[in-house]
Design a protein around this motif. Structure first.
Motif, PDB file in Angstrom:
ATOM      1  N   LYS A 101      12.640   4.983 -10.419  1.00 34.08           N
ATOM      2  CA  LYS A 101      12.040   4.999  -8.947  1.00 34.08           C
ATOM      3  C   LYS A 101      10.604   4.257  -9.284  1.00 34.08           C
ATOM      4  O   LYS A 101      10.377   3.216  -8.467  1.00 34.08           O
ATOM      5  CB  LYS A 101      11.778   6.134  -8.252  1.00 34.08           C
ATOM      6  N   ILE A 102       9.656   4.828 -10.280  1.00 32.32           N
ATOM      7  CA  ILE A 102       8.483   4.163 -10.255  1.00 32.32           C
ATOM      8  C   ILE A 102       8.573   2.861 -10.677  1.00 32.32           C
ATOM      9  O   ILE A 102       7.904   1.735 -10.277  1.00 32.32           O
ATOM     10  CB  ILE A 102       7.449   5.002 -11.392  1.00 32.32           C
ATOM     11  N   SER A 103       9.464   2.435 -11.900  1.00 28.94           N
ATOM     12  CA  SER A 103       9.560   1.059 -12.300  1.00 28.94           C
ATOM     13  C   SER A 103      10.042   0.111 -11.228  1.00 28.94           C
ATOM     14  O   SER A 103       9.625  -0.878 -11.046  1.00 28.94           O
ATOM     15  CB  SER A 103      10.709   1.189 -13.212  1.00 28.94           C
ATOM     16  N   TYR A 104      11.005   0.504 -10.319  1.00 27.33           N
ATOM     17  CA  TYR A 104      11.348  -0.119  -9.371  1.00 27.33           C
ATOM     18  C   TYR A 104      10.353  -0.358  -8.333  1.00 27.33           C
ATOM     19  O   TYR A 104      10.264  -1.629  -7.936  1.00 27.33           O
ATOM     20  CB  TYR A 104      12.667   0.295  -8.647  1.00 27.33           C
ATOM     21  N   LEU A 105       9.427   0.570  -7.932  1.00 28.97           N
ATOM     22  CA  LEU A 105       8.495   0.272  -7.039  1.00 28.97           C
ATOM     23  C   LEU A 105       7.277  -0.553  -7.573  1.00 28.97           C
ATOM     24  O   LEU A 105       6.907  -1.832  -7.025  1.00 28.97           O
ATOM     25  CB  LEU A 105       7.697   1.476  -6.611  1.00 28.97           C
ATOM     26  N   GLU A 106       7.178  -0.609  -8.862  1.00 27.87           N
ATOM     27  CA  GLU A 106       6.194  -1.408  -9.776  1.00 27.87           C
ATOM     28  C   GLU A 106       6.595  -2.806  -9.494  1.00 27.87           C
ATOM     29  O   GLU A 106       5.902  -3.791  -9.401  1.00 27.87           O
ATOM     30  CB  GLU A 106       5.891  -0.811 -11.120  1.00 27.87           C
ATOM     31  N   HIS A 107       7.843  -3.041  -9.785  1.00 29.92           N
ATOM     32  CA  HIS A 107       8.468  -4.510  -9.723  1.00 29.92           C
ATOM     33  C   HIS A 107       8.384  -4.967  -8.327  1.00 29.92           C
ATOM     34  O   HIS A 107       8.290  -6.315  -8.211  1.00 29.92           O
ATOM     35  CB  HIS A 107      10.018  -4.459 -10.338  1.00 29.92           C
ATOM     36  N   SER A 108       8.729  -4.270  -7.381  1.00 29.13           N
ATOM     37  CA  SER A 108       8.598  -4.560  -5.925  1.00 29.13           C
ATOM     38  C   SER A 108       7.071  -5.019  -5.449  1.00 29.13           C
ATOM     39  O   SER A 108       7.139  -6.040  -4.857  1.00 29.13           O
ATOM     40  CB  SER A 108       9.049  -3.467  -4.896  1.00 29.13           C
ATOM     41  N   ILE A 112       4.099   5.637  -5.611  1.00 35.31           N
ATOM     42  CA  ILE A 112       3.939   5.752  -6.940  1.00 35.31           C
ATOM     43  C   ILE A 112       3.082   6.943  -7.304  1.00 35.31           C
ATOM     44  O   ILE A 112       3.284   7.746  -8.395  1.00 35.31           O
ATOM     45  CB  ILE A 112       3.581   4.442  -7.529  1.00 35.31           C
ATOM     46  N   GLU A 113       2.030   7.024  -6.744  1.00 28.33           N
ATOM     47  CA  GLU A 113       0.964   8.034  -7.115  1.00 28.33           C
ATOM     48  C   GLU A 113       1.689   9.379  -6.954  1.00 28.33           C
ATOM     49  O   GLU A 113       1.505  10.376  -7.721  1.00 28.33           O
ATOM     50  CB  GLU A 113      -0.156   7.925  -6.042  1.00 28.33           C
ATOM     51  N   TYR A 114       2.330   9.631  -5.904  1.00 30.07           N
ATOM     52  CA  TYR A 114       3.067  10.733  -5.336  1.00 30.07           C
ATOM     53  C   TYR A 114       4.032  11.165  -6.582  1.00 30.07           C
ATOM     54  O   TYR A 114       4.147  12.309  -7.133  1.00 30.07           O
ATOM     55  CB  TYR A 114       3.663  10.780  -4.169  1.00 30.07           C
ATOM     56  N   LEU A 115       4.865  10.110  -7.042  1.00 30.17           N
ATOM     57  CA  LEU A 115       6.068  10.411  -7.947  1.00 30.17           C
ATOM     58  C   LEU A 115       5.166  10.809  -9.265  1.00 30.17           C
ATOM     59  O   LEU A 115       5.858  11.522 -10.105  1.00 30.17           O
ATOM     60  CB  LEU A 115       7.099   9.120  -8.067  1.00 30.17           C
ATOM     61  N   GLU A 116       4.213  10.123  -9.621  1.00 29.62           N
ATOM     62  CA  GLU A 116       3.527  10.314 -10.944  1.00 29.62           C
ATOM     63  C   GLU A 116       3.164  11.764 -10.775  1.00 29.62           C
ATOM     64  O   GLU A 116       3.232  12.459 -11.660  1.00 29.62           O
ATOM     65  CB  GLU A 116       2.372   9.608 -11.167  1.00 29.62           C
ATOM     66  N   LYS A 117       2.398  11.986  -9.768  1.00 30.63           N
ATOM     67  CA  LYS A 117       1.902  13.655  -9.896  1.00 30.63           C
ATOM     68  C   LYS A 117       3.094  14.631  -9.850  1.00 30.63           C
ATOM     69  O   LYS A 117       3.191  15.635 -10.349  1.00 30.63           O
ATOM     70  CB  LYS A 117       1.564  13.721  -8.267  1.00 30.63           C
ATOM     71  N   GLU A 154       0.789  -1.139  -0.060  1.00 32.09           N
ATOM     72  CA  GLU A 154       0.150   0.009  -0.089  1.00 32.09           C
ATOM     73  C   GLU A 154       0.774   1.311   0.036  1.00 32.09           C
ATOM     74  O   GLU A 154       0.533   2.274  -0.630  1.00 32.09           O
ATOM     75  CB  GLU A 154      -0.853   0.028   1.184  1.00 32.09           C
ATOM     76  N   ASN A 155       1.901   1.205   0.848  1.00 32.76           N
ATOM     77  CA  ASN A 155       2.784   2.334   0.903  1.00 32.76           C
ATOM     78  C   ASN A 155       3.488   2.707  -0.521  1.00 32.76           C
ATOM     79  O   ASN A 155       3.672   3.813  -0.863  1.00 32.76           O
ATOM     80  CB  ASN A 155       3.867   2.275   1.925  1.00 32.76           C
ATOM     81  N   MET A 156       3.869   1.552  -1.039  1.00 32.11           N
ATOM     82  CA  MET A 156       4.554   1.588  -2.339  1.00 32.11           C
ATOM     83  C   MET A 156       3.681   2.372  -3.542  1.00 32.11           C
ATOM     84  O   MET A 156       3.937   3.051  -4.138  1.00 32.11           O
ATOM     85  CB  MET A 156       5.256   0.376  -2.853  1.00 32.11           C
ATOM     86  N   LYS A 157       2.345   1.741  -3.290  1.00 34.84           N
ATOM     87  CA  LYS A 157       1.396   2.385  -4.489  1.00 34.84           C
ATOM     88  C   LYS A 157       1.242   3.797  -3.945  1.00 34.84           C
ATOM     89  O   LYS A 157       1.152   4.614  -4.932  1.00 34.84           O
ATOM     90  CB  LYS A 157       0.282   1.646  -4.238  1.00 34.84           C
ATOM     91  N   LYS A 158       1.136   4.572  -2.881  1.00 36.01           N
ATOM     92  CA  LYS A 158       1.023   5.617  -2.575  1.00 36.01           C
ATOM     93  C   LYS A 158       2.185   6.483  -2.898  1.00 36.01           C
ATOM     94  O   LYS A 158       2.103   7.450  -3.715  1.00 36.01           O
ATOM     95  CB  LYS A 158       0.745   5.933  -1.235  1.00 36.01           C
ATOM     96  N   LEU A 197      13.702  13.516 -14.054  1.00 38.99           N
ATOM     97  CA  LEU A 197      12.555  12.766 -14.849  1.00 38.99           C
ATOM     98  C   LEU A 197      13.038  11.097 -15.101  1.00 38.99           C
ATOM     99  O   LEU A 197      12.173  10.493 -14.613  1.00 38.99           O
ATOM    100  CB  LEU A 197      12.014  13.346 -16.334  1.00 38.99           C
ATOM    101  N   LEU A 198      14.340  11.085 -15.343  1.00 41.51           N
ATOM    102  CA  LEU A 198      14.500   9.586 -15.637  1.00 41.51           C
ATOM    103  C   LEU A 198      14.633   8.941 -14.226  1.00 41.51           C
ATOM    104  O   LEU A 198      14.379   8.050 -14.096  1.00 41.51           O
ATOM    105  CB  LEU A 198      16.018   9.670 -16.168  1.00 41.51           C
ATOM    106  N   SER A 199      15.116   9.605 -13.230  1.00 40.57           N
ATOM    107  CA  SER A 199      15.127   9.290 -11.805  1.00 40.57           C
ATOM    108  C   SER A 199      13.847   8.749 -11.415  1.00 40.57           C
ATOM    109  O   SER A 199      13.623   7.888 -10.666  1.00 40.57           O
ATOM    110  CB  SER A 199      15.923  10.327 -10.992  1.00 40.57           C
ATOM    111  N   ILE A 200      12.819   9.801 -11.453  1.00 45.07           N
ATOM    112  CA  ILE A 200      11.371   9.379 -10.999  1.00 45.07           C
ATOM    113  C   ILE A 200      11.012   8.090 -12.024  1.00 45.07           C
ATOM    114  O   ILE A 200      10.248   7.300 -11.461  1.00 45.07           O
ATOM    115  CB  ILE A 200      10.510  10.637 -11.498  1.00 45.07           C
TER     116      ILE A 200
END
Length: 159
Positions: free
Chosen positions: A74-81, A32-37, A26-30, A68-71
């Protein structure tokens, strides 16, 4: 059937930390939402490279591109996790389906709810010793369900 000690311990570890796995997902999903915003807020319509000097590799770096690449990374890593943790939780849930109600009840009370043995025994109306024996057999079943036949000891294994 006996299973290898490391798979027994790993199964116990997963059960003890099951709630934390759920919370972590749940925390990782949140996150990702924050990073996407944040990514949307930083998005730009175009980049002008006029006036930038290039090196021998003709590579042009800017702080915005790096961010942007870093974000994105991070999103890719979180989605994999998230996928990995959800897969592990699904295998635990599916393996729990192979247990009888008493085994499920004992494991849930002991590991997921974190109750003491005397409370578990009182709740299921068995002795602590019986509960521990039922737990041992249930953990062995779960380990095989989660890790497969690799968790079982082969006849020539002495350890």
């Amino acid at each position: 059937m006996r299973i290898k000690e490391k798979f027994y311990k790993e199964t116990e570890y997963l059960l003890y930390n099951y709630k934390m796995l759920e919370i972590s997902v749940e925390n990782m999903k949140k996150e990702i939402e924050y990073l996407e915003k944040e990514d949307e807020a930083r998005s730009i319509s175009g980049i002008s490279y006029d006036g930038f000097k290039t090196g021998p590799t003709f590579k042009i770096n800017s702080i915005v591109e790096d961010t942007l690449l870093s974000i994105s990374e991070k999103i890719s890593y979180l989605e994999h996790s998230i996928r990995r943790m959800e897969s592990r939780m699904k295998s635990i849930n599916k393996s729990m389906e192979g247990l009888n109600e008493l085994e499920k009840d004992i494991l849930t009370k002991k590991y997921i709810e974190g109750k003491q043995w005397y409370v578990v025994a009182y709740d299921v109306k068995y002795s602590e010793r019986q509960c521990r024996n039922i737990r041992n057999n249930a953990i062995e079943k779960l380990a095989i369900g989660i890790f497969g036949e690799i968790a079982t000891l082969l006849p020539d294994d002495s350890k």
